[in-house]
Write a protein that holds these residues in place. Sequence first.
Motif, PDB file in Angstrom:
ATOM      1  N   LEU A   1      -3.317 -41.228 -10.159  1.00  0.00           N
ATOM      2  CA  LEU A   1      -4.378 -40.937 -11.119  1.00  0.00           C
ATOM      3  C   LEU A   1      -3.806 -40.730 -12.515  1.00  0.00           C
ATOM      4  CD1 LEU A   1      -6.704 -38.576  -9.059  1.00  0.00           C
ATOM      5  CD2 LEU A   1      -6.859 -41.047  -9.393  1.00  0.00           C
ATOM      6  N   CYS A   2      -4.519 -41.240 -13.497  1.00  0.00           N
ATOM      7  CA  CYS A   2      -4.013 -41.256 -14.870  1.00  0.00           C
ATOM      8  C   CYS A   2      -4.447 -40.047 -15.696  1.00  0.00           C
ATOM      9  CB  CYS A   2      -4.470 -42.548 -15.557  1.00  0.00           C
ATOM     10  SG  CYS A   2      -3.955 -42.713 -17.272  1.00  0.00           S
ATOM     11  N   ASN A   3      -5.599 -39.448 -15.409  1.00  0.00           N
ATOM     12  CA  ASN A   3      -6.140 -38.352 -16.226  1.00  0.00           C
ATOM     13  C   ASN A   3      -6.223 -38.765 -17.700  1.00  0.00           C
ATOM     14  OD1 ASN A   3      -6.734 -36.005 -14.481  1.00  0.00           O
ATOM     15  ND2 ASN A   3      -4.586 -36.210 -13.923  1.00  0.00           N
ATOM     16  N   SER A   4      -6.872 -39.897 -17.923  1.00  0.00           N
ATOM     17  CA  SER A   4      -6.962 -40.489 -19.257  1.00  0.00           C
ATOM     18  C   SER A   4      -7.984 -39.771 -20.129  1.00  0.00           C
ATOM     19  CB  SER A   4      -7.341 -41.963 -19.135  1.00  0.00           C
ATOM     20  OG  SER A   4      -8.630 -42.087 -18.538  1.00  0.00           O
ATOM     21  N   LEU A   5      -7.832 -39.956 -21.438  1.00  0.00           N
ATOM     22  CA  LEU A   5      -8.780 -39.404 -22.409  1.00  0.00           C
ATOM     23  C   LEU A   5      -8.782 -40.293 -23.639  1.00  0.00           C
ATOM     24  CD1 LEU A   5     -10.707 -37.216 -23.468  1.00  0.00           C
ATOM     25  CD2 LEU A   5      -8.715 -35.940 -24.249  1.00  0.00           C
ATOM     26  N   TYR A   6      -9.897 -40.985 -23.878  1.00  0.00           N
ATOM     27  CA  TYR A   6     -10.001 -41.827 -25.067  1.00  0.00           C
ATOM     28  C   TYR A   6     -10.006 -40.942 -26.301  1.00  0.00           C
ATOM     29  CZ  TYR A   6     -11.674 -45.426 -28.261  1.00  0.00           C
ATOM     30  OH  TYR A   6     -11.802 -46.302 -29.310  1.00  0.00           O
ATOM     31  N   VAL A   7      -9.316 -41.388 -27.336  1.00  0.00           N
ATOM     32  CA  VAL A   7      -9.077 -40.538 -28.502  1.00  0.00           C
ATOM     33  C   VAL A   7     -10.381 -40.089 -29.169  1.00  0.00           C
ATOM     34  CG1 VAL A   7      -8.791 -42.515 -30.066  1.00  0.00           C
ATOM     35  CG2 VAL A   7      -7.709 -40.316 -30.618  1.00  0.00           C
ATOM     36  N   ASP A   8     -11.404 -40.939 -29.190  1.00  0.00           N
ATOM     37  CA  ASP A   8     -12.664 -40.528 -29.813  1.00  0.00           C
ATOM     38  C   ASP A   8     -13.351 -39.418 -29.028  1.00  0.00           C
ATOM     39  OD1 ASP A   8     -12.023 -42.588 -31.499  1.00  0.00           O
ATOM     40  OD2 ASP A   8     -13.962 -43.587 -31.382  1.00  0.00           O
ATOM     41  N   ASN A   9     -13.185 -39.437 -27.704  1.00  0.00           N
ATOM     42  CA  ASN A   9     -13.716 -38.332 -26.901  1.00  0.00           C
ATOM     43  C   ASN A   9     -12.989 -37.034 -27.223  1.00  0.00           C
ATOM     44  OD1 ASN A   9     -15.587 -39.977 -25.580  1.00  0.00           O
ATOM     45  ND2 ASN A   9     -14.171 -40.474 -23.921  1.00  0.00           N
ATOM     46  N   LEU A  10     -11.694 -37.123 -27.478  1.00  0.00           N
ATOM     47  CA  LEU A  10     -10.933 -35.938 -27.866  1.00  0.00           C
ATOM     48  C   LEU A  10     -11.416 -35.409 -29.210  1.00  0.00           C
ATOM     49  CD1 LEU A  10      -8.680 -33.860 -27.770  1.00  0.00           C
ATOM     50  CD2 LEU A  10      -7.074 -35.633 -28.511  1.00  0.00           C
ATOM     51  N   VAL A  11     -11.656 -36.306 -30.161  1.00  0.00           N
ATOM     52  CA  VAL A  11     -12.133 -35.859 -31.484  1.00  0.00           C
ATOM     53  C   VAL A  11     -13.473 -35.138 -31.354  1.00  0.00           C
ATOM     54  CG1 VAL A  11     -12.839 -36.613 -33.788  1.00  0.00           C
ATOM     55  CG2 VAL A  11     -10.871 -37.683 -32.676  1.00  0.00           C
ATOM     56  N   GLU A  12     -14.344 -35.643 -30.481  1.00  0.00           N
ATOM     57  CA  GLU A  12     -15.614 -34.957 -30.250  1.00  0.00           C
ATOM     58  C   GLU A  12     -15.396 -33.557 -29.684  1.00  0.00           C
ATOM     59  OE1 GLU A  12     -18.131 -37.384 -27.852  1.00  0.00           O
ATOM     60  OE2 GLU A  12     -18.246 -39.007 -29.327  1.00  0.00           O
ATOM     61  N   ALA A  13     -14.412 -33.419 -28.788  1.00  0.00           N
ATOM     62  CA  ALA A  13     -14.107 -32.102 -28.226  1.00  0.00           C
ATOM     63  C   ALA A  13     -13.569 -31.163 -29.298  1.00  0.00           C
ATOM     64  CB  ALA A  13     -13.090 -32.249 -27.094  1.00  0.00           C
ATOM     65  N   ILE A  14     -12.772 -31.682 -30.217  1.00  0.00           N
ATOM     66  CA  ILE A  14     -12.256 -30.858 -31.318  1.00  0.00           C
ATOM     67  C   ILE A  14     -13.408 -30.349 -32.171  1.00  0.00           C
ATOM     68  CG2 ILE A  14     -10.908 -30.918 -33.448  1.00  0.00           C
ATOM     69  CD1 ILE A  14      -9.038 -32.942 -32.043  1.00  0.00           C
ATOM     70  N   LEU A  15     -14.364 -31.224 -32.463  1.00  0.00           N
ATOM     71  CA  LEU A  15     -15.526 -30.816 -33.262  1.00  0.00           C
ATOM     72  C   LEU A  15     -16.311 -29.717 -32.555  1.00  0.00           C
ATOM     73  CD1 LEU A  15     -17.264 -31.384 -35.797  1.00  0.00           C
ATOM     74  CD2 LEU A  15     -18.537 -33.035 -34.420  1.00  0.00           C
ATOM     75  N   LEU A  16     -16.487 -29.850 -31.256  1.00  0.00           N
ATOM     76  CA  LEU A  16     -17.195 -28.826 -30.491  1.00  0.00           C
ATOM     77  C   LEU A  16     -16.428 -27.502 -30.502  1.00  0.00           C
ATOM     78  CD1 LEU A  16     -18.260 -31.015 -27.438  1.00  0.00           C
ATOM     79  CD2 LEU A  16     -19.805 -30.038 -29.156  1.00  0.00           C
ATOM     80  N   ALA A  17     -15.098 -27.584 -30.378  1.00  0.00           N
ATOM     81  CA  ALA A  17     -14.273 -26.372 -30.365  1.00  0.00           C
ATOM     82  C   ALA A  17     -14.300 -25.654 -31.703  1.00  0.00           C
ATOM     83  CB  ALA A  17     -12.835 -26.738 -29.991  1.00  0.00           C
ATOM     84  N   MET A  18     -14.576 -26.374 -32.779  1.00  0.00           N
ATOM     85  CA  MET A  18     -14.691 -25.754 -34.095  1.00  0.00           C
ATOM     86  C   MET A  18     -15.923 -24.868 -34.202  1.00  0.00           C
ATOM     87  SD  MET A  18     -13.679 -29.082 -36.418  1.00  0.00           S
ATOM     88  CE  MET A  18     -14.885 -28.586 -37.636  1.00  0.00           C
ATOM     89  N   LYS A  19     -16.974 -25.228 -33.467  1.00  0.00           N
ATOM     90  CA  LYS A  19     -18.274 -24.592 -33.686  1.00  0.00           C
ATOM     91  C   LYS A  19     -18.749 -23.699 -32.544  1.00  0.00           C
ATOM     92  CE  LYS A  19     -19.830 -28.544 -36.467  1.00  0.00           C
ATOM     93  NZ  LYS A  19     -20.863 -29.615 -36.607  1.00  0.00           N
ATOM     94  N   ALA A  20     -18.253 -23.929 -31.329  1.00  0.00           N
ATOM     95  CA  ALA A  20     -18.793 -23.225 -30.161  1.00  0.00           C
ATOM     96  C   ALA A  20     -18.556 -21.719 -30.266  1.00  0.00           C
ATOM     97  CB  ALA A  20     -18.162 -23.772 -28.885  1.00  0.00           C
ATOM     98  N   PRO A  21     -19.550 -20.905 -29.926  1.00  0.00           N
ATOM     99  CA  PRO A  21     -19.366 -19.449 -29.949  1.00  0.00           C
ATOM    100  C   PRO A  21     -18.715 -18.965 -28.656  1.00  0.00           C
ATOM    101  CG  PRO A  21     -21.620 -19.981 -29.332  1.00  0.00           C
ATOM    102  CD  PRO A  21     -20.957 -21.289 -29.625  1.00  0.00           C
ATOM    103  N   GLY A  22     -18.055 -17.817 -28.729  1.00  0.00           N
ATOM    104  CA  GLY A  22     -17.529 -17.170 -27.534  1.00  0.00           C
ATOM    105  C   GLY A  22     -16.383 -17.887 -26.853  1.00  0.00           C
ATOM    106  N   VAL A  23     -15.595 -18.668 -27.598  1.00  0.00           N
ATOM    107  CA  VAL A  23     -14.492 -19.410 -26.969  1.00  0.00           C
ATOM    108  C   VAL A  23     -13.122 -18.944 -27.445  1.00  0.00           C
ATOM    109  CG1 VAL A  23     -15.891 -21.450 -26.525  1.00  0.00           C
ATOM    110  CG2 VAL A  23     -14.669 -21.264 -28.700  1.00  0.00           C
ATOM    111  N   ASP A  24     -13.090 -17.889 -28.237  1.00  0.00           N
ATOM    112  CA  ASP A  24     -11.817 -17.354 -28.720  1.00  0.00           C
ATOM    113  C   ASP A  24     -10.913 -16.977 -27.546  1.00  0.00           C
ATOM    114  OD1 ASP A  24      -9.796 -16.184 -30.242  1.00  0.00           O
ATOM    115  OD2 ASP A  24     -10.837 -14.256 -30.371  1.00  0.00           O
TER     116      ASP A  24
END
Length: 377
Positions: free
Chosen positions: A190-213
């Motif tokens: 298994l490769c456990n792949s992640l397309y780079v644009d999906n990662l960028v979307e996750a970064i954007l979510l991590a910038m804004k999501a509450p309660g994730v510190d």
Amino acid sequence: MVKVALLGANGFIGSRVVEMFHLNALAEIRPVVRTFAGLARLSRFDLDFRVASAFDQAALQEAFAGCDVVIHAIAGDPSTILGTLAPTYLAAQAAGVRRFIYLSSASVHGQAPALGTDEESPLNDHQPIAYNNAKVQAEWKLQQLRTRGEVEVVILRPGIVYGPRSSWVVGFADALLQDSAYLINRGRGLCNSLYVDNLVEAILLAMKAPGVDGHAFLLGDKERITWADFYRPIAQALGYDLYALPEAEIPDFAPGWQARVRRLHSSKPVQAMLSLFPRTMRQAAYDALIASMNKPASPWSLPAPQRAIATEEMAMLYQCQVRLPFDKAKEMLGYEPSIAFGEASRRTLSWLAFAGYPLMQVASESENKGELWTRNP
């Protein structure tokens, strides 16, 4: 609009963050690079670039002024991975930054993680790959900095990040063209792949999501992708039969007898015992033992045929049998990878063609019954 300082903006992941954030007006992005040469690709955008070493806290504090978020996407050797953390976090603290997002790696769990591995699985820094250990130590160091600081920390653990300009893509394409590509277990791991644009979307979510510190999040693609799945589109596009590739030999990566003997010889108990004998006698016996383990091959033996030799990292990756979950990212960040693997492969192959690789002509699904590529007429 959120103001974001991005360290490592000229790297594979960092440059895509800049492109997507700027072109889609997702955030006001401020690329931070080590030298002016790092601005070569990004200078096509009219952005508030800053030049600062990630080891220089004072320069970073000035670069981060007025920013809400800092993203640490610096790649490098263990000394860079660990040496840039305190200066960047402390600079973010002094500049009044709200959140610090660190791009770690799923490899903190090893290249072939155990069944049931998730974000709560204990980490260890005694793995055979130095990069893994550095990333583990980096996460621990960030946790320590957070206990003394006020800037929130969110850690992202992406898997095999691929896409245009990815070393995973270019490396395999080059290996095919140089007849040095190989498989292990026919690519069933298994490769456990992640397309780079999906990662960028996750970064954007991590910038804004509450309660994730203080939380860490594994990230991956929606599909269950094997290494054969991952490499097949590239091989087909270049006109290669993936399953015609040789099966690599996996060396014994355990320390050899010489290393074991030397380690035993240098241990305190053995040295204490050997101190009872004259030095010349000790040295002669040790030299004789090492020489006996280095007997030359017979001059009449035929040379062994050349075989592909797997690196330790690739041997473990190819044998991975665990798909890492990203349920926590779904629940707390709202992460849902929007780019499917087939579309990600098509975009990646289009970039390879643009970069000058001898690919076949791209075809639509209706033209070619679902195949991505056909040979030029």
